[in-house]
Design a protein around this motif. Sequence first.
Motif, PDB file in Angstrom:
ATOM      1  N   MET A   1      16.288 -76.069  26.804  1.00 16.46           N
ATOM      2  CA  MET A   1      17.304 -77.065  27.079  1.00 16.46           C
ATOM      3  C   MET A   1      16.645 -78.232  27.795  1.00 16.46           C
ATOM      4  O   MET A   1      15.926 -78.039  28.762  1.00 16.46           O
ATOM      5  CB  MET A   1      18.409 -76.427  27.929  1.00 16.46           C
ATOM      6  CG  MET A   1      19.446 -77.407  28.426  1.00 16.46           C
ATOM      7  SD  MET A   1      20.792 -76.627  29.348  1.00 16.46           S
ATOM      8  CE  MET A   1      21.640 -75.813  28.019  1.00 16.46           C
ATOM      9  N   ILE A   4      21.940 -81.933  29.650  1.00 14.58           N
ATOM     10  CA  ILE A   4      23.317 -81.427  29.561  1.00 14.58           C
ATOM     11  C   ILE A   4      23.842 -81.854  28.209  1.00 14.58           C
ATOM     12  O   ILE A   4      23.689 -83.011  27.810  1.00 14.58           O
ATOM     13  CB  ILE A   4      24.179 -81.985  30.713  1.00 14.58           C
ATOM     14  CG1 ILE A   4      23.675 -81.408  32.040  1.00 14.58           C
ATOM     15  CG2 ILE A   4      25.655 -81.660  30.490  1.00 14.58           C
ATOM     16  CD1 ILE A   4      24.348 -81.976  33.267  1.00 14.58           C
ATOM     17  N   GLU A   5      24.456 -80.921  27.484  1.00 13.57           N
ATOM     18  CA  GLU A   5      24.798 -81.174  26.084  1.00 13.57           C
ATOM     19  C   GLU A   5      25.911 -82.184  25.866  1.00 13.57           C
ATOM     20  O   GLU A   5      26.060 -82.688  24.764  1.00 13.57           O
ATOM     21  CB  GLU A   5      25.153 -79.867  25.381  1.00 13.57           C
ATOM     22  CG  GLU A   5      26.495 -79.318  25.787  1.00 13.57           C
ATOM     23  CD  GLU A   5      26.932 -78.132  24.941  1.00 13.57           C
ATOM     24  OE1 GLU A   5      26.165 -77.642  24.098  1.00 13.57           O
ATOM     25  OE2 GLU A   5      28.067 -77.705  25.128  1.00 13.57           O
ATOM     26  N   VAL A 107      30.917 -77.993  28.753  1.00  9.31           N
ATOM     27  CA  VAL A 107      29.684 -77.572  28.071  1.00  9.31           C
ATOM     28  C   VAL A 107      29.906 -76.230  27.386  1.00  9.31           C
ATOM     29  O   VAL A 107      30.850 -75.502  27.685  1.00  9.31           O
ATOM     30  CB  VAL A 107      28.499 -77.449  29.059  1.00  9.31           C
ATOM     31  CG1 VAL A 107      28.176 -78.785  29.700  1.00  9.31           C
ATOM     32  CG2 VAL A 107      28.763 -76.381  30.121  1.00  9.31           C
ATOM     33  N   GLU A 112      23.288 -71.062  31.041  1.00 10.04           N
ATOM     34  CA  GLU A 112      22.097 -71.853  30.701  1.00 10.04           C
ATOM     35  C   GLU A 112      22.159 -73.237  31.339  1.00 10.04           C
ATOM     36  O   GLU A 112      21.146 -73.750  31.835  1.00 10.04           O
ATOM     37  CB  GLU A 112      21.948 -72.002  29.181  1.00 10.04           C
ATOM     38  CG  GLU A 112      21.689 -70.714  28.450  1.00 10.04           C
ATOM     39  CD  GLU A 112      22.964 -69.936  28.097  1.00 10.04           C
ATOM     40  OE1 GLU A 112      22.837 -68.904  27.443  1.00 10.04           O
ATOM     41  OE2 GLU A 112      24.072 -70.347  28.489  1.00 10.04           O
ATOM     42  N   HIS A 113      23.353 -73.831  31.364  1.00  2.07           N
ATOM     43  CA  HIS A 113      23.508 -75.141  31.989  1.00  2.07           C
ATOM     44  C   HIS A 113      23.343 -75.060  33.505  1.00  2.07           C
ATOM     45  O   HIS A 113      22.774 -75.966  34.122  1.00  2.07           O
ATOM     46  CB  HIS A 113      24.849 -75.775  31.608  1.00  2.07           C
ATOM     47  CG  HIS A 113      24.803 -76.494  30.307  1.00  2.07           C
ATOM     48  ND1 HIS A 113      24.971 -75.852  29.106  1.00  2.07           N
ATOM     49  CD2 HIS A 113      24.576 -77.795  30.015  1.00  2.07           C
ATOM     50  CE1 HIS A 113      24.868 -76.734  28.122  1.00  2.07           C
ATOM     51  NE2 HIS A 113      24.619 -77.922  28.651  1.00  2.07           N
ATOM     52  N   PHE A 116      19.689 -74.970  34.117  1.00  2.00           N
ATOM     53  CA  PHE A 116      19.107 -76.281  33.844  1.00  2.00           C
ATOM     54  C   PHE A 116      19.339 -77.236  35.014  1.00  2.00           C
ATOM     55  O   PHE A 116      18.395 -77.879  35.488  1.00  2.00           O
ATOM     56  CB  PHE A 116      19.697 -76.873  32.555  1.00  2.00           C
ATOM     57  CG  PHE A 116      19.255 -78.277  32.290  1.00  2.00           C
ATOM     58  CD1 PHE A 116      17.967 -78.547  31.834  1.00  2.00           C
ATOM     59  CD2 PHE A 116      20.117 -79.339  32.508  1.00  2.00           C
ATOM     60  CE1 PHE A 116      17.555 -79.846  31.603  1.00  2.00           C
ATOM     61  CE2 PHE A 116      19.710 -80.646  32.283  1.00  2.00           C
ATOM     62  CZ  PHE A 116      18.426 -80.903  31.830  1.00  2.00           C
ATOM     63  N   LEU A 150      30.556 -78.658  36.035  1.00  2.00           N
ATOM     64  CA  LEU A 150      30.471 -78.273  34.623  1.00  2.00           C
ATOM     65  C   LEU A 150      31.526 -77.198  34.391  1.00  2.00           C
ATOM     66  O   LEU A 150      31.735 -76.336  35.249  1.00  2.00           O
ATOM     67  CB  LEU A 150      29.093 -77.716  34.282  1.00  2.00           C
ATOM     68  CG  LEU A 150      27.917 -78.664  34.439  1.00  2.00           C
ATOM     69  CD1 LEU A 150      26.614 -77.943  34.111  1.00  2.00           C
ATOM     70  CD2 LEU A 150      28.076 -79.892  33.568  1.00  2.00           C
ATOM     71  N   GLU A 152      33.218 -74.550  31.189  1.00  2.00           N
ATOM     72  CA  GLU A 152      33.164 -74.013  29.838  1.00  2.00           C
ATOM     73  C   GLU A 152      34.536 -73.412  29.574  1.00  2.00           C
ATOM     74  O   GLU A 152      35.064 -72.653  30.391  1.00  2.00           O
ATOM     75  CB  GLU A 152      32.080 -72.944  29.721  1.00  2.00           C
ATOM     76  CG  GLU A 152      31.953 -72.388  28.314  1.00  2.00           C
ATOM     77  CD  GLU A 152      30.829 -71.367  28.199  1.00  2.00           C
ATOM     78  OE1 GLU A 152      29.973 -71.556  27.308  1.00  2.00           O
ATOM     79  OE2 GLU A 152      30.809 -70.401  28.981  1.00  2.00           O
TER      80      GLU A 152
END
Length: 158
Positions: A1, A4-5, A107, A112-113, A116, A150, A152
């Motif tokens: 990664m 941030i996506e 995200v 994973e974020h 990161f 963030l 999800e």
Amino acid sequence: MDKIENNNLVKIGIVVENIEEAARTYSTLFGTELPEIQIPPEEYTPDPTGATYTWYRGKMIPARTKFANLQMGPVTVELLEPYDEDSPWNEFKQKNGTGVHFITYTVNGFEEHIKFVEGKGMPLVHKGEYGSGRYSYFDSIPQLGVTLGLQELGKKTS
């Protein structure tokens, strides 16, 4: 990664002194419907299954706050009136008074974020799971001038 996506801001959290007054002022100013004010129960009962939780600075806490959401175009403005107990919102209020506490992005790949962002020197200070999603806050004020959030959405897959 390597990033941030998602760079589409979805929520701004504002700590207020009096949520009823702040909600009324926003509604009047922007001509919107008065939002429902969510008030948590006085007694906190931890979820024995662990499916919902709130972790803050290394311990599980109730993290109770009154809140109201105003939909302002694609961005939700979340007004928060914290209780005088351990929470990121009360910590912000004690240090800074009222104002913008966090900005949040949605995200996929929650853990994973988190890894990161922590790898970029912004430690995780708060995260929670509420059944239909999860959220996190990072100590990012030195780098970003605001707490990074963030989230999800959807049931937890792992």
